[in-house]
Design a protein around this motif. Structure first.
Motif, PDB file in Angstrom:
ATOM      1  N   LYS A  35       0.836  -1.204   0.000  1.00 38.96           N
ATOM      2  CA  LYS A  35       0.000   0.000   0.000  1.00 38.96           C
ATOM      3  C   LYS A  35       0.873   1.258   0.000  1.00 38.96           C
ATOM      4  O   LYS A  35       1.893   1.315   0.673  1.00 38.96           O
ATOM      5  N   CYS A  56      -5.690  -2.403  -5.720  1.00 41.60           N
ATOM      6  CA  CYS A  56      -6.177  -1.253  -6.480  1.00 41.60           C
ATOM      7  C   CYS A  56      -5.048  -0.242  -6.661  1.00 41.60           C
ATOM      8  O   CYS A  56      -4.294   0.022  -5.718  1.00 41.60           O
ATOM      9  N   THR A  75      -8.148  -1.925 -10.822  1.00 40.91           N
ATOM     10  CA  THR A  75      -8.374  -2.910  -9.778  1.00 40.91           C
ATOM     11  C   THR A  75      -8.313  -4.295 -10.409  1.00 40.91           C
ATOM     12  O   THR A  75      -7.988  -4.429 -11.595  1.00 40.91           O
ATOM     13  N   GLU A 100      -3.822   0.001  -1.902  1.00 40.01           N
ATOM     14  CA  GLU A 100      -3.870  -1.053  -0.888  1.00 40.01           C
ATOM     15  C   GLU A 100      -2.828  -2.085  -1.284  1.00 40.01           C
ATOM     16  O   GLU A 100      -2.285  -2.013  -2.386  1.00 40.01           O
ATOM     17  N   LYS A 166     -13.236   2.086  -2.089  1.00 39.96           N
ATOM     18  CA  LYS A 166     -11.828   2.001  -1.689  1.00 39.96           C
ATOM     19  C   LYS A 166     -11.148   3.363  -1.661  1.00 39.96           C
ATOM     20  O   LYS A 166     -10.015   3.482  -1.225  1.00 39.96           O
TER      21      LYS A 166
END
Length: 191
Positions: A35, A56, A75, A100, A166
């Motif tokens: 992330k 993503c 994604t 992430e 998200k």
């Protein structure tokens, strides 16, 4: 396992034999991206084309004032690359950041070109996928020029609900080309 998602995606766009699929997949290397880590930063040459297996990514530019302008999100089951940098070996104008913990399958240009020779159906596959991507970009440009910010917001959240959940409001506003404050007003009106 990670290549299974790629095979499933490819099978939606082309009919390849088992050997062709195996040959195709062996040219992709799996990479884990934590992330907030950048897969590509502005100024670097994009040496890969990527297929998102999980997670993503946000693909954006920074203008001279330091403002972020989001072009798209990628994604699971989406492709990501800077085609200009990849094809022309020029420094990228884009940043690709994991929103992430993510995993992506990467193919280098030399391997992609080799695939065109060893598995001719792959060239047709990438042509078809490129055409679909151009259609999506064209539709987005038309929406940006013909719809209000509220209409664009509704379209984004209804078309991509899994992505929208998200993201921060700042990231959504950057994608829609509006300020964070204006997005807040839109959200208040639509709720």
């Amino acid at each position: 396992m990670s290549h299974d998602i790629l095979v499933e995606h490819i099978s939606k766009n082309a009919q390849l034999s088992k050997w062709e699929l195996e040959e195709f997949c062996k040219h992709f290397q799996l990479k884990s991206i934590p992330k907030k880590t950048f897969l590509l930063e502005q100024g670097e040459v994009c040496t890969f084309e990527g297929f998102v297996v999980e997670g993503c990514f946000r693909i954006f530019t920074l203008d001279k004032k330091g403002n972020e302008n989001t072009l798209y999100f990628a994604t699971k089951d989406w492709w990501l690359m800077d085609i200009d940098s990849f094809m022309n070996r020029k420094p990228s104008d884009l940043n690709m950041q994991a929103l992430e913990d993510s995993k992506v399958l990467l193919i280098r240009k030399i391997d992609k070109l080799a695939l065109y020779e060893s598995v001719p159906a792959v060239e047709k596959l990438f042509r078809v996928m490129s055409q679909k991507a151009i259609v999506a970009w064209q539709r987005r440009l038309i929406r940006n020029h013909s719809q209000t910010a509220t209409e664009r917001y509704r379209h984004f959240t209804s078309t991509y609900p899994n992505i929208a959940t998200k993201l921060t409001d700042k990231q959504i506003a950057s994608y829609l080309g509006i300020t964070h404050e204006f997005l807040s007003k839109i959200k208040k009106k639509t709720n």
